[in-house]
Design a protein around this motif. Structure first.
Motif, PDB file in Angstrom:
ATOM      1  N   ILE A   1       1.147  -1.935  -0.222  1.00  0.00           N
ATOM      2  CA  ILE A   1       0.031   0.019   0.371  1.00  0.00           C
ATOM      3  C   ILE A   1       1.007   1.144   0.273  1.00  0.00           C
ATOM      4  N   GLN A   2       2.379   1.038  -0.257  1.00  0.00           N
ATOM      5  CA  GLN A   2       2.943   2.412  -0.626  1.00  0.00           C
ATOM      6  C   GLN A   2       3.299   3.184   0.894  1.00  0.00           C
ATOM      7  N   ALA A   3       3.571   2.371   1.595  1.00  0.00           N
ATOM      8  CA  ALA A   3       3.683   3.576   3.066  1.00  0.00           C
ATOM      9  C   ALA A   3       4.758   2.634   3.642  1.00  0.00           C
ATOM     10  N   ASP A   4       5.278   3.497   4.529  1.00  0.00           N
ATOM     11  CA  ASP A   4       6.149   3.507   5.342  1.00  0.00           C
ATOM     12  C   ASP A   4       5.899   3.329   6.637  1.00  0.00           C
ATOM     13  N   PHE A   5       7.083   2.297   6.784  1.00  0.00           N
ATOM     14  CA  PHE A   5       7.311   1.381   7.757  1.00  0.00           C
ATOM     15  C   PHE A   5       7.896   1.554   8.871  1.00  0.00           C
ATOM     16  N   SER A   6       7.995   2.187  10.358  1.00  0.00           N
ATOM     17  CA  SER A   6       8.779   2.010  11.545  1.00  0.00           C
ATOM     18  C   SER A   6       9.199   1.650  12.234  1.00  0.00           C
ATOM     19  N   CYS A   7       9.752   0.866  13.049  1.00  0.00           N
ATOM     20  CA  CYS A   7       9.889   0.497  14.152  1.00  0.00           C
ATOM     21  C   CYS A   7      10.618   1.091  15.369  1.00  0.00           C
ATOM     22  N   GLU A   8      10.028   1.121  16.228  1.00  0.00           N
ATOM     23  CA  GLU A   8      10.929   1.572  17.782  1.00  0.00           C
ATOM     24  C   GLU A   8      10.964   0.274  18.976  1.00  0.00           C
ATOM     25  N   ALA A   9      11.934   0.234  19.207  1.00  0.00           N
ATOM     26  CA  ALA A   9      11.598  -0.736  20.559  1.00  0.00           C
ATOM     27  C   ALA A   9      12.517   0.479  21.893  1.00  0.00           C
ATOM     28  N   GLU A  10      12.490   1.537  22.138  1.00  0.00           N
ATOM     29  CA  GLU A  10      13.139   1.955  23.060  1.00  0.00           C
ATOM     30  C   GLU A  10      12.310   1.766  24.157  1.00  0.00           C
ATOM     31  N   PHE A  11      10.952   1.867  24.611  1.00  0.00           N
ATOM     32  CA  PHE A  11      10.519   1.929  26.022  1.00  0.00           C
ATOM     33  C   PHE A  11       9.405   0.997  25.514  1.00  0.00           C
ATOM     34  N   GLY A  12       8.889  -0.486  25.233  1.00  0.00           N
ATOM     35  CA  GLY A  12       8.113  -1.411  24.832  1.00  0.00           C
ATOM     36  C   GLY A  12       8.557  -1.036  23.396  1.00  0.00           C
ATOM     37  N   THR A  13       7.131  -1.527  22.456  1.00  0.00           N
ATOM     38  CA  THR A  13       7.750  -1.262  21.261  1.00  0.00           C
ATOM     39  C   THR A  13       6.152  -0.559  20.245  1.00  0.00           C
ATOM     40  N   LYS A  14       7.238   0.410  19.681  1.00  0.00           N
ATOM     41  CA  LYS A  14       5.579   1.508  18.693  1.00  0.00           C
ATOM     42  C   LYS A  14       6.149   1.101  17.206  1.00  0.00           C
ATOM     43  N   ILE A  15       5.261   0.420  16.469  1.00  0.00           N
ATOM     44  CA  ILE A  15       4.873   0.283  14.950  1.00  0.00           C
ATOM     45  C   ILE A  15       4.234   1.536  14.623  1.00  0.00           C
ATOM     46  N   THR A  16       5.019   2.169  13.537  1.00  0.00           N
ATOM     47  CA  THR A  16       4.044   3.212  12.850  1.00  0.00           C
ATOM     48  C   THR A  16       4.020   2.921  11.542  1.00  0.00           C
ATOM     49  N   ILE A  17       2.852   3.190  10.775  1.00  0.00           N
ATOM     50  CA  ILE A  17       2.857   3.051   9.744  1.00  0.00           C
ATOM     51  C   ILE A  17       1.886   4.136   9.061  1.00  0.00           C
ATOM     52  N   THR A  18       2.459   4.797   7.569  1.00  0.00           N
ATOM     53  CA  THR A  18       2.199   5.897   7.071  1.00  0.00           C
ATOM     54  C   THR A  18       1.693   5.706   5.978  1.00  0.00           C
ATOM     55  N   PHE A  19       0.642   6.334   5.657  1.00  0.00           N
ATOM     56  CA  PHE A  19       0.113   5.936   3.841  1.00  0.00           C
ATOM     57  C   PHE A  19      -0.517   7.383   3.602  1.00  0.00           C
ATOM     58  N   ARG A  20      -0.790   7.389   2.035  1.00  0.00           N
ATOM     59  CA  ARG A  20      -1.783   7.808   1.349  1.00  0.00           C
ATOM     60  C   ARG A  20      -2.942   7.700   1.349  1.00  0.00           C
ATOM     61  N   ASN A  21      -4.519   7.929   1.849  1.00  0.00           N
ATOM     62  CA  ASN A  21      -5.557   7.556   1.491  1.00  0.00           C
ATOM     63  C   ASN A  21      -5.808   7.229   0.122  1.00  0.00           C
ATOM     64  N   GLN A  22      -5.596   6.092  -0.513  1.00  0.00           N
ATOM     65  CA  GLN A  22      -6.358   5.810  -2.208  1.00  0.00           C
ATOM     66  C   GLN A  22      -7.751   6.398  -2.517  1.00  0.00           C
ATOM     67  N   ASP A  23      -8.600   6.914  -1.168  1.00  0.00           N
ATOM     68  CA  ASP A  23      -9.818   6.916  -2.090  1.00  0.00           C
ATOM     69  C   ASP A  23     -10.115   7.454  -3.302  1.00  0.00           C
ATOM     70  N   MET A  24      -9.775   8.466  -3.413  1.00  0.00           N
ATOM     71  CA  MET A  24     -10.031   9.479  -4.506  1.00  0.00           C
ATOM     72  C   MET A  24      -9.157   9.439  -5.404  1.00  0.00           C
ATOM     73  N   ALA A  25      -8.403   8.402  -5.230  1.00  0.00           N
ATOM     74  CA  ALA A  25      -7.673   7.635  -6.459  1.00  0.00           C
ATOM     75  C   ALA A  25      -7.953   6.967  -7.241  1.00  0.00           C
ATOM     76  N   ASP A  26      -9.095   6.625  -7.208  1.00  0.00           N
ATOM     77  CA  ASP A  26     -10.070   5.527  -7.426  1.00  0.00           C
ATOM     78  C   ASP A  26     -11.211   6.185  -8.429  1.00  0.00           C
ATOM     79  N   PRO A  27     -10.839   6.525  -9.469  1.00  0.00           N
ATOM     80  CA  PRO A  27     -11.387   7.026 -11.056  1.00  0.00           C
ATOM     81  C   PRO A  27     -12.733   7.042 -10.971  1.00  0.00           C
ATOM     82  N   GLU A  28     -13.320   6.131 -10.154  1.00  0.00           N
ATOM     83  CA  GLU A  28     -14.515   6.106 -10.111  1.00  0.00           C
ATOM     84  C   GLU A  28     -15.691   6.608  -9.510  1.00  0.00           C
ATOM     85  N   ARG A  29     -14.674   6.446  -8.118  1.00  0.00           N
ATOM     86  CA  ARG A  29     -14.743   7.359  -7.083  1.00  0.00           C
ATOM     87  C   ARG A  29     -15.131   9.144  -7.490  1.00  0.00           C
TER      88      ARG A  29
END
Ligand SMILES: Nc1ncnc2c1ncn2[C@@H]1O[C@H](COP(=O)(O)OP(=O)(O)OP(=O)(O)O)[C@@H](O)[C@H]1O
Ligand SMILES: [Mg+2]
Length: 221
Positions: free
Chosen positions: A184-212
């Protein structure tokens, strides 16, 4: 009454999603029957597969229950998915879940990978973050700003081994999270400093759908 208001195409789509969900449910039941003959690693593999299939079937259920047949509201999907994991791992009294998800509508092509990513990350927090009698918290946050969506799965547990986060891992869970993020062309990052943190950032493709896009413009005119 509601069905009368739907166009034939929308009704057909709802029907298809309903059937897909029912078929996936049948697969989960078949795996349940198979599991009765298995133990140890084989049993765990079947149970993990059941959770992954459930995450997908819930997307189809949300689609046919949704007013807008093409999108799933993450504010409704994520708490329900998380609750089913809490129930099946019996986490009550041990792990406190804190969920803050904005009303974000995603199409099927993004919602399915997202559901699978969440399933892997939340399952990991439940299984590994709080060994023994250790209690803790899991936070799930999803916010959208100018079309950019950020999903965070955070626990305050023992933390993922440092190299596990960064390296190309052999284990399936993290491999899936990274691979599905790429899908989904998302950026993935992961931190394990105090516990675990997983971050995913991505663009909402909704409006990229031509039909929509055409639909949205048609309403605006
Ligand atoms: N939230 C977490 N807290 C502590 N350790 C973690 C956490 N998430 C992952 N890990 C560690 O990272 C390892 C790799 O996780 P991964 O999900 O890739 O594989 P797995 O869970 O062992 O197997 P699978 O996901 O295929 O069932 C885990 O075995 C665990 O040791
Ligand atoms: Mg895992």
């Amino acid at each position: 009454m509601l069905q009368q208001l739907l166009t034939g195409k929308e009704w057909l789509l709802k029907e298809v999603h309903h059937r897909v969900k029912n078929n996936l449910h049948t697969v989960i039941c078949l795996l349940e029957s198979q599991a009765r003959y298995l133990e140890n690693d084989a049993l765990k593999a079947i149970e993990s597969s059941q959770h992954r299939i459930f995450a997908m079937s819930l997307i189809h259920q949300k689609l046919y229950q949704s007013e807008d047949i093409k999108t799933i509201d993450m504010a409704s999907y994520i708490p329900e998915l998380t609750q089913s994991l809490q129930d099946s791992f019996e986490t009550s009294g041990k792990i406190q879940f804190n969920i803050h998800v904005e009303k974000i509508e995603l199409g099927l092509s993004q919602a399915i990978p997202l559901g699978l990513i969440l399933n892997e990350a939340v399952t990991n927090s439940i299984k590994y973050a709080f060994p023994g009698e250790k209690k803790g918290n899991v936070f799930i946050l999803m916010v959208e700003e100018k079309g950019l969506i950020k999903l965070e799965i955070i626990d305050n547990g023992i933390g993922m081994p440092h190299d596990q986060c960064k390296k190309a891992t052999d284990s399936l869970g993290l491999k899936l999270i990274k691979g599905l993020s790429e899908d989904i062309q998302a950026d993935f990052s992961c931190e394990a400093e105090f516990g675990t943190k997983i971050t995913i950032t991505f663009r909402n493709q909704d409006m990229a759908d031509p039909e929509r896009y055409i639909d949205a413009n048609a309403v605006a005119v």
